[in-house]
Enzyme design. Structure first.
Site, PDB file in Angstrom:
ATOM      1  N   ASN A 209      50.664 -12.295  36.676  1.00 29.73           N
ATOM      2  CA  ASN A 209      51.153 -13.642  36.177  1.00 29.73           C
ATOM      3  C   ASN A 209      52.373 -13.817  35.835  1.00 29.73           C
ATOM      4  O   ASN A 209      52.646 -14.561  34.900  1.00 29.73           O
ATOM      5  CB  ASN A 209      49.879 -14.090  35.366  1.00 29.73           C
ATOM      6  CG  ASN A 209      48.588 -14.105  35.711  1.00 29.73           C
ATOM      7  OD1 ASN A 209      48.607 -14.580  36.889  1.00 29.73           O
ATOM      8  ND2 ASN A 209      47.689 -13.673  35.081  1.00 29.73           N
TER       9      ASN A 209
ATOM     10  N   ASP B 153      44.862 -27.004  28.007  1.00 33.04           N
ATOM     11  CA  ASP B 153      45.327 -25.760  28.233  1.00 33.04           C
ATOM     12  C   ASP B 153      46.310 -25.598  29.211  1.00 33.04           C
ATOM     13  O   ASP B 153      46.021 -25.727  30.416  1.00 33.04           O
ATOM     14  CB  ASP B 153      43.858 -24.702  28.546  1.00 33.04           C
ATOM     15  CG  ASP B 153      44.150 -23.089  28.604  1.00 33.04           C
ATOM     16  OD1 ASP B 153      45.563 -22.831  28.775  1.00 33.04           O
ATOM     17  OD2 ASP B 153      43.343 -22.615  28.167  1.00 33.04           O
TER      18      ASP B 153
HETATM   19  C1  LIG Z   1      43.405 -20.916  31.341  1.00 28.93           C
HETATM   20  C2  LIG Z   1      43.793 -20.006  30.540  1.00 28.93           C
HETATM   21  N1  LIG Z   1      43.508 -20.241  29.159  1.00 28.93           N
HETATM   22  C3  LIG Z   1      43.580 -18.981  28.625  1.00 28.93           C
HETATM   23  C4  LIG Z   1      43.904 -17.736  28.699  1.00 28.93           C
HETATM   24  C5  LIG Z   1      44.187 -16.644  27.912  1.00 28.93           C
HETATM   25  O1  LIG Z   1      45.311 -16.236  27.805  1.00 28.93           O
HETATM   26  P1  LIG Z   1      45.672 -14.924  27.004  1.00 28.93           P
HETATM   27  O2  LIG Z   1      45.741 -14.038  28.550  1.00 28.93           O
HETATM   28  O3  LIG Z   1      47.259 -15.174  26.524  1.00 28.93           O
HETATM   29  O4  LIG Z   1      45.061 -14.309  26.228  1.00 28.93           O
HETATM   30  C6  LIG Z   1      44.221 -17.546  30.300  1.00 28.93           C
HETATM   31  C7  LIG Z   1      44.233 -16.500  30.937  1.00 28.93           C
HETATM   32  O5  LIG Z   1      43.729 -15.619  31.459  1.00 28.93           O
HETATM   33  C8  LIG Z   1      43.888 -18.567  31.164  1.00 28.93           C
HETATM   34  O6  LIG Z   1      43.898 -18.543  32.473  1.00 28.93           O
END
Ligand SMILES: Cc1ncc(COP(=O)(O)O)c(C=O)c1O
Length: 391
Positions: free
Chosen positions: A46, A205
């Site tokens: 990513n 998000d």
């Molecule tokens: C839509 C979404 N929200 C939140 C997250 C979590 O983010 P992080 O990897 O910073 O914990 C992800 C990651 O997988 C995600 O795809």
């Protein structure tokens, strides 16, 4: 260990349905990696803007490591709030077009801290069917009533909102702007309008939109000018920013409230100085190079068009995330293994990360991939799909 027998039984069951997961160890991260004497194109990272190893970002992190050490040594509310945290929050707020921002340990922790802080068992959350696990877990923790609307279906959202009277508790509509496993975009304007007409708060998000969409990589909410209708825009520093950490952009009062009520913020150590400095470095690169996101989206569109023209199903992808829909778990695993033999890492994504029967190869295009790389991966995927009877 007789009391672990049930665990082995469950593991066996997972294995039988090809749903067992194992950790694969890699010597390094990024869009192009070397394993032994072979180099691989990694389409499962990513690090969209190829910033994890950007010299300016690494230099910032190294400087903070030497100057401030490895850890923040306390939670933010004790002595863990350093100048670096303060600076990053100010800059993220400005970048996102909000009055303020608040950092969390990760994107997951930002969701899990924010939703239960804002809602309790008398309240109502309306979430897209495909939202990330961290949002679902956050709602469970809040004990609010959860209503799932069909993916990107604003009419269904409205029907659900109508069912809950405005006197029976607070309402929150939550969705992703760029969906993590499908790479499609939410109809944010319509969602925000419907939420507003039903007096619901809105939380978006932007984990996969941050750094990629919008002017200067500020996200889809910003691209559409929806800041006034979106109470909370959540982002992560772990994807396009190439590092680690999560944050929300919001009003000053929401920030103050979260500082007092978000348990994953309060009861956890602040992000380490090098991690915060890396994010500041990444933000600087993004702001100095305004077309990084646009370039990435153009490259991803070229790959997606190539796959679609060959007849592959890439869903409604409109971003750097391009799923190649396969269906069966075993077939998705077979495709993934074949790609690997051709020097391409494309991990098979299976339930419960995606709905049953929709196993896929989730390709994420990054700026480390050249147009030639994308042409090559397109050819290999099409040939592999043909070999597996998908075309
Ligand atoms: C839509 C979404 N929200 C939140 C997250 C979590 O983010 P992080 O990897 O910073 O914990 C992800 C990651 O997988 C995600 O795809």
């Amino acid at each position: 260990m007789h009391h672990e027998a049930w665990i082995n039984k469950r593991l066996c069951e997972l294995g039988k349905s090809q749903l067992d997961r194992h950790l694969q160890v890699y010597p390094e991260a990024g869009g192009k990696i070397q394993i032994g004497d072979r180099s691989y194109l990694n389409f499962s990272s990513n690090d969209y803007l190829n910033l994890a190893r950007h010299p300016d970002v690494v230099a910032k992190a190294a400087e903070a490591l030497t100057g401030s050490g490895c850890g923040a040594t306390a939670s933010r509310l004790v002595t863990g709030t350093l100048n670096l945290h303060d600076e990053l929050e100010e800059r993220l707020a400005r970048h996102k077009g909000y009055p303020s921002a608040l950092l969390f340990g990760s994107g997951f922790l930002a969701n899990v801290g924010t939703i239960p802080a804002l809602l309790d068992k008398n309240d109502h959350v309306f979430a897209d069917k495909l939202v990330h696990a961290s949002i679902v877990d956050a709602v469970t923790l809040s004990r609010a009533h959860l209503y799932r609307f069909r993916h990107n279906d604003v009419e269904h959202l409205e029907q659900l909102l109508k069912k809950v009277s405005s006197t029976s508790g607070r309402k929150l509509v939550v969705t992703e702007s760029v969906f993590s496993m499908d790479g499609d975009l939410a109809p944010l304007q319509d969602i925000a309008d419907v939420a507003q007409s039903h007096d619901a708060m809105v939380m978006i998000d932007e984990a996969h939109a941050t750094g990629v969409f919008g002017p200067n990589g500020s996200g889809l909410v910003s691209e559409l000018g929806l800041e006034p209708l979106v109470n909370i825009s959540l982002g992560t520093l772990s994807k396009a920013f190439g590092g680690y950490g999560g944050f929300v952009a919001c009003s000053k009062s929401v920030r103050a409230f979260l500082i007092n009520h978000a348990r994953s913020f309060i009861y956890s150590t602040a992000l380490p100085p090098p991690v915060v400095a890396a994010a500041l470095g990444a933000l600087q690169v993004i702001e100095d190079n305004r077309d990084l996101g646009a370039q990435l989206l153009k490259n991803a569109a070229a790959l997606r068009n190539r796959l679609q023209e060959a007849g592959l199903d890439t869903g409604n992808s409109a971003s750097q995330i391009v799923p190649v829909m396969v269906g069966e778990n075993s077939k998705a695993l077979a495709v993934s293994q074949k790609l690997r033999r051709h020097g391409i890492i494309g991990v098979a994504i299976r339930p419960p990360s995606v709905p049953r029967g929709t196993a896929r190869i989730r390709l994420s295009v990054t700026l480390s991939h050249t147009r030639e790389d994308l042409e090559h991966v397109g050819q290999v995927i099409i040939a592999t799909a043909q070999g597996e009877g998908l075309l």
